[in-house]
Design a protein around this motif. Structure first.
Motif, PDB file in Angstrom:
ATOM      1  N   THR A   1      14.311  10.624   2.887  1.00 30.77           N
ATOM      2  CA  THR A   1      15.381  10.698   3.860  1.00 30.77           C
ATOM      3  C   THR A   1      14.908   9.977   5.106  1.00 30.77           C
ATOM      4  N   LEU A   2      15.596   8.886   5.455  1.00 28.52           N
ATOM      5  CA  LEU A   2      15.141   8.063   6.560  1.00 28.52           C
ATOM      6  C   LEU A   2      16.213   7.956   7.620  1.00 28.52           C
ATOM      7  N   ALA A   3      15.782   7.698   8.811  1.00 30.72           N
ATOM      8  CA  ALA A   3      16.677   7.378   9.906  1.00 30.72           C
ATOM      9  C   ALA A   3      16.097   6.179  10.614  1.00 30.72           C
ATOM     10  N   PHE A   4      16.895   5.574  11.484  1.00 31.14           N
ATOM     11  CA  PHE A   4      16.432   4.425  12.246  1.00 31.14           C
ATOM     12  C   PHE A   4      15.150   4.783  12.998  1.00 31.14           C
ATOM     13  N   LYS A   5      14.113   4.002  12.806  1.00 31.02           N
ATOM     14  CA  LYS A   5      12.819   4.254  13.441  1.00 31.02           C
ATOM     15  C   LYS A   5      12.608   3.212  14.533  1.00 31.02           C
ATOM     16  N   ALA A   6      12.869   3.624  15.778  1.00 34.16           N
ATOM     17  CA  ALA A   6      12.803   2.693  16.895  1.00 34.16           C
ATOM     18  C   ALA A   6      11.431   2.052  17.012  1.00 34.16           C
ATOM     19  N   HIS A   7      10.364   2.812  16.670  1.00 31.58           N
ATOM     20  CA  HIS A   7       9.027   2.267  16.876  1.00 31.58           C
ATOM     21  C   HIS A   7       8.685   1.144  15.897  1.00 31.58           C
ATOM     22  N   ASP A   8       9.534   0.908  14.879  1.00 33.99           N
ATOM     23  CA  ASP A   8       9.297  -0.205  13.968  1.00 33.99           C
ATOM     24  C   ASP A   8       9.677  -1.544  14.591  1.00 33.99           C
ATOM     25  N   PHE A   9      10.471  -1.505  15.658  1.00 37.01           N
ATOM     26  CA  PHE A   9      11.010  -2.728  16.227  1.00 37.01           C
ATOM     27  C   PHE A   9      10.721  -2.796  17.722  1.00 37.01           C
ATOM     28  N   LYS A  10      10.460  -3.982  18.197  1.00 35.90           N
ATOM     29  CA  LYS A  10      10.104  -4.163  19.592  1.00 35.90           C
ATOM     30  C   LYS A  10      11.283  -3.924  20.525  1.00 35.90           C
ATOM     31  N   THR A  11      10.964  -3.439  21.707  1.00 33.19           N
ATOM     32  CA  THR A  11      11.870  -3.528  22.841  1.00 33.19           C
ATOM     33  C   THR A  11      11.429  -4.724  23.667  1.00 33.19           C
ATOM     34  N   CYS A  12      12.235  -5.093  24.638  1.00 33.03           N
ATOM     35  CA  CYS A  12      11.866  -6.231  25.490  1.00 33.03           C
ATOM     36  C   CYS A  12      10.518  -5.979  26.167  1.00 33.03           C
ATOM     37  N   SER A  13      10.296  -4.769  26.604  1.00 38.21           N
ATOM     38  CA  SER A  13       9.053  -4.470  27.303  1.00 38.21           C
ATOM     39  C   SER A  13       7.835  -4.566  26.395  1.00 38.21           C
TER      40      SER A  13
ATOM     41  N   ASP B   1      25.859  -0.866  36.543  1.00 33.19           N
ATOM     42  CA  ASP B   1      26.251   0.089  35.496  1.00 33.19           C
ATOM     43  C   ASP B   1      26.064  -0.458  34.087  1.00 33.19           C
ATOM     44  N   PRO B   2      24.843  -0.822  33.701  1.00 32.63           N
ATOM     45  CA  PRO B   2      24.637  -1.342  32.342  1.00 32.63           C
ATOM     46  C   PRO B   2      24.851  -0.275  31.283  1.00 32.63           C
ATOM     47  N   THR B   3      25.419  -0.671  30.159  1.00 35.47           N
ATOM     48  CA  THR B   3      25.591   0.228  29.013  1.00 35.47           C
ATOM     49  C   THR B   3      24.278   0.385  28.260  1.00 35.47           C
ATOM     50  N   PHE B   4      23.525  -0.703  28.141  1.00 35.94           N
ATOM     51  CA  PHE B   4      22.252  -0.685  27.434  1.00 35.94           C
ATOM     52  C   PHE B   4      21.123  -1.061  28.406  1.00 35.94           C
ATOM     53  N   ASP B   5      19.928  -0.525  28.163  1.00 36.01           N
ATOM     54  CA  ASP B   5      18.768  -0.847  28.989  1.00 36.01           C
ATOM     55  C   ASP B   5      18.087  -2.130  28.531  1.00 36.01           C
ATOM     56  N   ASP B   6      18.171  -2.417  27.250  1.00 36.59           N
ATOM     57  CA  ASP B   6      17.518  -3.594  26.695  1.00 36.59           C
ATOM     58  C   ASP B   6      18.524  -4.733  26.542  1.00 36.59           C
ATOM     59  N   PRO B   7      18.041  -5.977  26.539  1.00 37.77           N
ATOM     60  CA  PRO B   7      18.948  -7.095  26.254  1.00 37.77           C
ATOM     61  C   PRO B   7      19.411  -7.057  24.794  1.00 37.77           C
ATOM     62  N   TYR B   8      20.485  -7.789  24.513  1.00 40.07           N
ATOM     63  CA  TYR B   8      20.851  -8.042  23.119  1.00 40.07           C
ATOM     64  C   TYR B   8      19.761  -8.928  22.515  1.00 40.07           C
ATOM     65  N   ARG B   9      19.459  -8.648  21.270  1.00 36.90           N
ATOM     66  CA  ARG B   9      18.397  -9.419  20.631  1.00 36.90           C
ATOM     67  C   ARG B   9      18.937 -10.145  19.407  1.00 36.90           C
ATOM     68  N   LEU B  10      18.523 -11.390  19.227  1.00 33.66           N
ATOM     69  CA  LEU B  10      18.805 -12.149  18.014  1.00 33.66           C
ATOM     70  C   LEU B  10      17.478 -12.392  17.306  1.00 33.66           C
ATOM     71  N   TYR B  11      17.189 -11.557  16.324  1.00 26.52           N
ATOM     72  CA  TYR B  11      15.965 -11.671  15.528  1.00 26.52           C
ATOM     73  C   TYR B  11      16.246 -10.985  14.202  1.00 26.52           C
ATOM     74  N   ASN B  12      16.521 -11.772  13.178  1.00 27.78           N
ATOM     75  CA  ASN B  12      16.974 -11.225  11.904  1.00 27.78           C
ATOM     76  C   ASN B  12      16.007 -10.152  11.407  1.00 27.78           C
ATOM     77  N   SER B  13      16.527  -8.935  11.226  1.00 24.31           N
ATOM     78  CA  SER B  13      15.662  -7.789  10.950  1.00 24.31           C
ATOM     79  C   SER B  13      16.282  -6.878   9.901  1.00 24.31           C
ATOM     80  N   ASP B  14      15.419  -6.280   9.102  1.00 17.64           N
ATOM     81  CA  ASP B  14      15.831  -5.299   8.100  1.00 17.64           C
ATOM     82  C   ASP B  14      15.858  -3.922   8.771  1.00 17.64           C
ATOM     83  N   VAL B  15      16.980  -3.607   9.382  1.00 14.42           N
ATOM     84  CA  VAL B  15      17.120  -2.360  10.146  1.00 14.42           C
ATOM     85  C   VAL B  15      18.013  -1.415   9.343  1.00 14.42           C
ATOM     86  N   PHE B  16      17.401  -0.564   8.541  1.00 13.42           N
ATOM     87  CA  PHE B  16      18.184   0.385   7.750  1.00 13.42           C
ATOM     88  C   PHE B  16      18.639   1.540   8.645  1.00 13.42           C
ATOM     89  N   GLU B  17      19.776   2.108   8.306  1.00 12.74           N
ATOM     90  CA  GLU B  17      20.341   3.218   9.074  1.00 12.74           C
ATOM     91  C   GLU B  17      20.364   2.898  10.567  1.00 12.74           C
TER      92      GLU B  17
END
Length: 978
Positions: free
Chosen positions: A18-30, A285-301
């Motif tokens: 049982t998996l959920a999106f794992k944020a630590h698998d993918f970089k943030t801008c910082s 009043d940003p909706t998101f803290d990070d920029p939009y990213r274009l980097y083809n990724s296998d992001v399940f869930e």
């Protein structure tokens, strides 16, 4: 014929997990060195305010104008690095698009400059009507039919703007954030030790620990510190979690601000799970803290609201206002982050930060959305005309486990009289996940099974590293596998087969090899897929590429591709090459070639030329159902119309109500497929209890009655580039209230407006009508009135009710006879549904061809225009006209057909196809006569009184049903209603 598809589902699951999106698998801008540097540059500029000045300037003495006057070129210098040279070129194309290119000249190394060669269909034609003039402060080009467009290159500091009628539309480097990091050699210096990164720690904890070990302190008085910061951050090496990314070429990132001064809304840059009108990521009043990213990724869930990069990347952004639509196409293939800021409702600022590549940006001047789509698809190509069967319903699951399982599912569809065209198999068909090789125990008769049911299969890009696997052995012997950072040997990673390597499709030597593998007949000296047929079509999955043990579940950035380029340079392009070559391979199996169907998960600008895409591993939730609509709309704006989301969600077990609603969503997407994870419960529609099963059956049948509408819409997009699914701002560009609406849309030019219901327990829905026009409920014929000021109506939307409307002024050609597959419909008669406008007129088109070959490019097709116009005080005259004869240059797939023959081969093959019924909505009163023009015999008709189209009130519309008017689809004719 029904088709099968064996497809590789890409997730990181093993059975039972049982998996959920794992944020630590993918970089943030910082956590990304070049993004940190780019955002820090922006922060310093904002802090400095008016004192901030870009260090880049044009050398006035170097300005050169080409002999044909359409190309400006000049040397550019940075005051920070006067010893470094840059070259700038601005070209004006014959359609008004301006192309801006800047590269380092004479540097230590070469920047990757080939992204455009993969995305563009041809080198654009330079304008012959442009004249540049150079002054003391700038160089300008004025052009356009009324000389209304102007491109201005300001010399010091460098600033490039596109104006229309004196108003700025697009500005490059207006905020002074242009920075092309020049190549340099690594200098050993005092370093500041950093703590080791903690795996799995969030963005805040990793921000400092993820910086490169080398941080050279600069003198505070140095202007470079003012511009670049006082430390050199992650220039030659970078760590993320347990991976280290060597950077042998050093820093080479590209930062550029692109502003839209008079456009308050921006769209595009798919693929992200977010609203169609892109919310802010910075500024007020940003909706998101990070920029939009274009980097083809296998992001399940993946999350249902996030700027996180997903499976594909199209660096195209539209900007819209009540006055115009413009766009930028920023051609770069590397990891890219994009900040969006809406400081007011009248302007938008964006900041693009890419890891590598040159500045190669196309400014698309519009001024309408239709113009922008034409301009973009002239560059990257239009969606190809699909095989007709591929617009039907696709049934998929990970996994149908055997030939018997496949046949049983097909039989159950037949027993329930549910239409379906395509069945997909998943990765378990292949022995040890060695693609092209069947698991004999479970699939002992693949060719016979395919002939019985017709099947398509998955082929993923990873090859099992085993010498008894011919595909791997041949690729290894040919030296066409991606290499590790050393450039020697073969990169080894982990994917479904275990130890794997990846074909380098940037290597031309791989092309013929890949094409030959798909041939079901033996090829001398080559191993081929002999247990196959020409009816098998392909799903390309995992092509981001997905690497289970790689950084961010992908390939290391310092791997080496053909030409010595690093993977970081070409990452986002990689998936497109895989589907491109597969498309060519499937087409080459037959002579003459038949249209392939290739489904891809990863994509880039230009991928629309090679088939369809889906939005990846979504969840069976209401939120994912809703955001899937927005994602498919965004892909349509990105030029990739043949798109859809997995019906029911890939993960989870949706309750019957949700599944029914999801079928309603899927049936009104260009690509319509149900799919499920291996651990989910079986959820084929025939397994549902009543009333759910009956509702889904009706939805499937509705899709099939409208296949000719979808196919006609694809003809239009194949020529004009206009998307299949059209949000409000395209249909009503001056209606500001519709700019952010993304939960309803129109289907091509058909006049169909759909508002899918994505809320649990809904019994009604709100629909926005932007115009003073009548809209007819497609299923009940109830007439609703819009308003010139915009009007929100509430309509019934219980589970069995889909809010679907036909806009007044439209004519639809449908096939109403229930069939179990689209191939059985080719000779079925048509029903014309004529929805009169308030003015008593209507128009529609029908396009037909054989649906499988390329004969349509020879002029073998039917393309009709149906029109309704007033005849007398209350009468109507409905006509059919041959558009192939009147508009040969606009025929199909961009092919000019000046020699079109109205009695062509295809027309002869369907010469007996007739119109069996005409339904007219909104007639002003009961007719006294209904006849085919030129004939005296009265037709059989029925009239139900109701509200006329011209009346300013809601209510059941009047309905005239003309039974079997005995007119043929191929002929010109007129029906006169008196």
């Amino acid at each position: 014929m029904r088709f099968w598809s064996l497809v590789g589902v890409v997730t990181l699951l093993t059975a039972g997990e049982t998996l959920a999106f794992k944020a630590h698998d993918f970089k943030t801008c910082s956590q990304s060195g070049f993004c940190r540097r780019g955002r820090a540059l922006s922060a310093r500029a904002k802090e400095a305010k008016s004192s901030w000045v870009s260090p880049y300037s044009v050398e006035p003495s170097s300005v050169s104008i080409s002999a044909n006057q359409a190309v400006f070129s000049a040397a550019v210098k940075s005051s920070l690095y006067p010893e470094i040279n840059f070259g700038l070129e601005v070209r004006i194309h014959d359609d008004g698009v301006a192309r801006v290119r800047m590269d380092e000249v004479g540097g230590l190394r070469k920047r990757y400059d080939e992204a455009a060669s993969w995305a563009l269909i041809a080198e654009p034609t330079i304008s012959k009507d442009v004249k540049w003039t150079t002054g003391k402060k700038d160089t300008r080009a004025v052009y356009g039919q009324k000389k209304e467009i102007e491109v201005v290159v300001q010399h010091q500091p460098l600033r490039i703007s596109l104006l229309r009628n004196g108003k700025e539309q697009i500005v490059l480097n207006g905020e002074g954030l242009l920075h092309m990091e020049h190549f340099r050699n690594k200098v050993e210096a005092t370093t500041t030790e950093q703590p080791e990164p903690v795996e799995g720690e969030g963005a805040e904890g990793e921000e400092s620990s993820e910086k490169a070990e080398e941080q050279v302190v600069l003198k505070a008085e140095n202007p470079r510190a003012w511009f670049e910061g006082d430390t050199e951050d992650a220039l030659f090496e970078e760590t993320f979690s347990s991976w280290t990314d060597s950077k042998p070429k050093g820093p080479e990132s590209l930062s550029i601000d692109i502003d839209f001064p008079n456009h308050g809304v921006v769209y595009g840059i798919p693929q992200h799970a977010t609203r169609l009108a892109l919310p802010s990521t910075t500024g007020k009043d940003p909706t998101f803290d990070d920029p939009y990213r274009l980097y083809n990724s296998d992001v399940f869930e993946y999350l249902a609201s996030s700027p996180v990069s997903l499976y594909g990347s199209i660096p195209l952004m539209h900007a819209h206002s009540t006055e115009s639509t413009v766009a930028v196409f920023h051609v770069v293939g590397s990891d890219t982050w994009i900040d969006v800021s809406h400081e007011s409702d009248k302007s938008t600022q964006t900041h693009w930060i890419s890891e590598s590549g040159i500045l190669d940006t196309f400014l698309l001047p519009g001024p309408t959305a239709e113009d922008v789509f034409k301009q973009y698809t002239r560059l990257t190509g239009t969606s190809v005309m699909p095989a007709h069967w591929s617009l039907g319903y696709h049934q998929c699951r990970w996994n149908y486990v055997s030939s018997e399982d496949v046949r049983t599912v097909q039989q159950r569809f037949d027993e329930e009289d549910m239409p379906v065209d395509v069945f997909w198999l998943d990765i378990e068909y292949a022995e040890d996940h060695k693609y092209f090789m069947w698991k004999d125990k479970n699939f002992p008769d693949p060719v016979e099974m395919t002939n019985d049911v017709a099947a398509n299969v998955i082929v993923d890009p990873h090859l099992k590293r085993n010498d008894d696997y011919p595909a791997f052995k041949q690729a290894s012997d040919l030296g066409i596998l991606v290499k590790p950072p050393s450039g020697q040997g073969e990169y080894e990673g982990w994917c479904w087969p275990g130890s794997s390597s990846w074909t380098d499709f940037f290597n031309p030597a791989s092309w013929d090899w890949w094409i030959n593998i798909f041939k079901p007949n033996a090829v001398e000296g080559r191993w081929t897929w002999t247990k196959s047929t020409t009816d098998i079509h392909i799903w390309n999955d995992m092509n981001e590429p997905s690497v289970f043990n790689g950084p961010e579940i992908s390939m290391p950035r310092d791997n080496i591709h053909y030409g010595g380029w690093e993977h970081r340079d070409v990452h986002n392009i990689n998936g497109m090459l895989f589907s491109n070559l597969t498309y060519q391979a499937v087409a080459a199996r037959t002579d003459p070639p038949q249209r392939p169907f290739v489904l891809t998960r990863a994509f880039y600008a230009g991928s629309q030329r090679f088939g369809a895409m889906w939005t990846g591993d979504n969840l069976g939730t209401w939120e994912h159902m809703a955001v899937g609509i927005k994602m498919v709309l965004a892909n349509n704006l990105g030029g990739f119309s043949f798109a859809g989301s997995d019906v029911g969600g890939f993960f989870g077990n949706p309750e019957p109500e949700m599944l029914v609603r999801w079928y309603q969503v899927g049936a009104f997407a260009p690509f319509f497929r149900a799919h499920a994870h291996i651990d989910t419960k079986r959820r084929e529609p025939f397994l549902l209890d009543e009333p759910y099963k009956g509702i889904v059956k009706n939805i499937l049948r509705l899709r099939y009655t409208l296949l000719s509408v979808w196919y006609t819409a694809f003809r239009e997009t194949s020529v004009t580039g206009m998307p299949i699914l059209r949000p409000q701002f395209i249909m009503f560009p001056k209606d500001k209230a519709g700019f952010t609406i993304d939960d309803q849309y129109y289907i091509g030019s058909s006049g169909l407006l759909v508002k899918p219901v994505t809320e649990k327990g809904a019994i009604d829905a709100k629909v926005y009508l932007a115009e003073d026009q009548v809209y007819y409920d497609y299923l009940t014929n109830f007439a609703y009135r819009g308003s010139s000021k915009g009007k929100e109506i509430t309509v019934p939307a219980a589970l069995h009710q889909l809010p679907l409307f036909l806009r007044g002024g439209s004519i639809l050609a449908t096939r109403e006879r229930p069939r179990r597959a689209s191939s059985l419909m080719h000779h079925d008669p048509f029903t014309l549904k004529v929805a009169l406008s308030q003015a008593g007129t209507a128009r529609g088109e029908l396009y037909l061809d054989d649906g499988v070959s390329y004969d349509h490019t020879k002029g073998y097709f039917i393309w009709r225009e149906f029109s309704a116009a007033k005849s007398g005080k209350k009468g109507v005259r409905i006509t059919s006209k041959d558009l192939g004869k009147t508009k040969p240059a606009e025929a199909v797939d961009g092919v000019s057909l000046a020699s079109y023959d109205p009695s062509n081969k295809f027309v002869q093959s369907v010469a007996d196809v007739r119109v069996e019924k005409v339904v007219v909505l909104g007639l002003a009163g009961k007719p006294s006569s209904v006849k085919v023009e030129g004939q005296n015999e009265e037709l059989v008709w029925e009239y139900v009184p109701g509200v006329a189209a011209s009346e300013k009130k809601d209510g059941n519309a009047s309905v005239l049903v003309i039974k079997d008017p005995r007119v043929l689809v191929k002929d010109d004719w007129a029906i006169v209603i008196q």
